[in-house]
Design an enzyme around this catalytic site. Structure first.
Site, short mmCIF file in Angstrom:
data_model
loop_
_atom_site.label_atom_id
_atom_site.label_comp_id
_atom_site.label_asym_id
_atom_site.label_seq_id
_atom_site.Cartn_x
_atom_site.Cartn_y
_atom_site.Cartn_z
N GLU A 239 -2.65 -8.98 3.92
CA GLU A 239 -2.84 -9.43 5.30
C GLU A 239 -4.30 -9.58 5.65
OE1 GLU A 239 -2.79 -4.92 5.67
OE2 GLU A 239 -1.92 -6.47 4.39
N CYS B 259 0.82 -1.20 0.00
CA CYS B 259 0.00 0.00 0.00
C CYS B 259 0.87 1.27 0.00
CB CYS B 259 -0.98 -0.03 1.16
SG CYS B 259 -2.42 1.02 0.88
N HIS C 203 -3.96 -5.03 0.38
CA HIS C 203 -3.66 -5.59 1.70
C HIS C 203 -3.78 -7.12 1.73
CE1 HIS C 203 -3.42 -1.75 3.88
NE2 HIS C 203 -4.26 -1.34 2.95
#
Length: 387
Positions: free
Chosen positions: A362, A256, A360
């Site tokens: 994650e 990001c 993202h």
């Protein structure tokens, strides 16, 4: 939580919405952005990347599962304000420890409910993200508008040092230790070092002001640049660090804001998107595998690629993103593309061990389609150690 107290939302172009106070009573200003996620509001609220932004939830029902002690992505709520249509009267979930509205009030987050968030979102899509004020202490739109227009813009905002950790800390590998990573905290979420720990990686999280010597003094086998808020054009220190890391051919992965930093370090520009990508249902083409992944996004800026159109509301030709561009660190190619608007979503260096994604993996909150990118990072580290 205060209910039934009138509140207003005023955009910098003068458009006004009326509703009721939700969370704390008061007044707040920031950039109005919308997120399309139907779940994961707790992770959104505690994501440092939302610092100085007033978040509009497009999903009509928010707060249904209350708040818990496990899903925070940092130690506080970061949003500048919160806008919802229909907040839950009573949250219900086996992990719930309280109501969302009460949590917002306790942390002083000024919000508004009862807003036509569909109309508000359409307005932001057509006019672009803009400054906004939410007030439950002043019902005069003209007075609030004057203060909105005095608020700082997100363009030119240098926010990393406002959200970074004040001191270094370590997240140990789970099971057998394989690698050590130094993570530059530009606004990191807790799930990033957790994902790395699952792969045997010990992560040293360091402040945004850290030097190259401090990063490498951890014994790092690789470096990670985290997500975060603000305009990447202001992050000259981080850009310099990225160039130092690539110059030493230490494996590097950026997510990001970290992706935009690496883009700048490679010589590309960055620009502000019309209304950004925020939500957990964004389709991205991985050009390495040829697969389309549904991914979690939270970014208002993007990397500029040669010949790539960046006009608001106009998609570029995917062919404009092809080829290899020569940089100070060798060839670089676009590795990931957003299928909604063809925005660059990832870069891969061909001659130094570095790659990025602008979303993202994650997945906090969000789908796990891109979780394999942490495996790709581990493989890159392993290849470097083998060499």
């Amino acid at each position: 939580m205060t209910r039934h107290k009138p509140a207003i939302l005023v955009l910098e172009d003068g458009r006004t919405f009326r509703g009721e106070a939700y969370g704390a009573v008061g007044e707040t200003f920031g950039e109005a952005v919308f997120t399309t996620g139907m779940t994961g509001y707790q992770e959104t609220l505690t994501d440092p990347s939302y610092h100085r932004q007033v978040v509009v939830q497009t999903a009509p029902h928010i707060g249904n599962t209350g708040v818990n002690d496990e899903d925070d992505e940092s130690d506080r709520i970061w949003v500048a304000g919160y806008v919802v249509r229909d907040p839950a009267r009573v949250g219900s979930n086996w992990r719930s420890r309280g109501e969302l509205g009460d949590r917002l009030a306790a942390e002083g987050i000024v919000g508004i409910s009862g807003v036509d968030t569909r109309a508000l979102t359409r307005h932001l899509r057509e006019r672009g993200a803009m400054r906004v004020g939410v007030s439950s202490v002043d019902d005069d739109p003209a007075a609030v508008l004057e203060r909105v227009r005095q608020a700082p813009s997100m363009v030119g905002a240098d926010l990393s040092e406002q959200v970074t950790t004040p001191r270094a800390y370590t997240v140990a590998a789970q099971g057998e230790h394989r690698f050590t990573v130094a993570a530059l905290d530009l606004g990191i979420k807790r799930n990033v070092p957790r994902r790395l720990a699952e792969r045997g990686v010990t992560t040293h999280v360091l402040p945004a002001t850290s030097t190259i010597d401090e990063l490498l003094a951890t014994g790092a086998d690789a470096v990670f640049f985290s997500p975060g808020p603000g305009d990447p054009a202001t992050a000259d220190h981080a850009v310099g660090l990225a160039r130092e890391v690539m110059g030493r051919k230490v494996p590097l992965f950026g997510i990001c804001f970290g992706s935009q930093i690496l883009g700048r370090a490679l010589g590309f520009g960055t620009y502000k998107l019309g209304y950004g990508h925020r939500g957990i249902n964004q389709p991205v083409m991985d050009r390495v595998t040829g697969k389309v992944e549904v991914t979690s996004h939270n970014h208002g800026f993007a990397v500029e690629w040669p010949r790539h159109s960046r006009q608001l509301g106009r998609a570029s030709d995917p062919a404009d993103l092809g080829g290899i561009v020569d940089t100070d660190f060798g060839g670089v190619e676009v590795s990931h593309v957003c299928l909604n608007d063809n925005v660059v979503e990832g870069l891969r260096a061909r001659d130094v061990p570095a790659f990025t994604v602008q979303y993202h993996p994650e997945a906090a909150a969000g789908p796990h389609d891109a979780d394999h990118l942490f495996d790709r990072f581990a493989e890159l580290i392993g290849d470097g150690k083998a060499a």
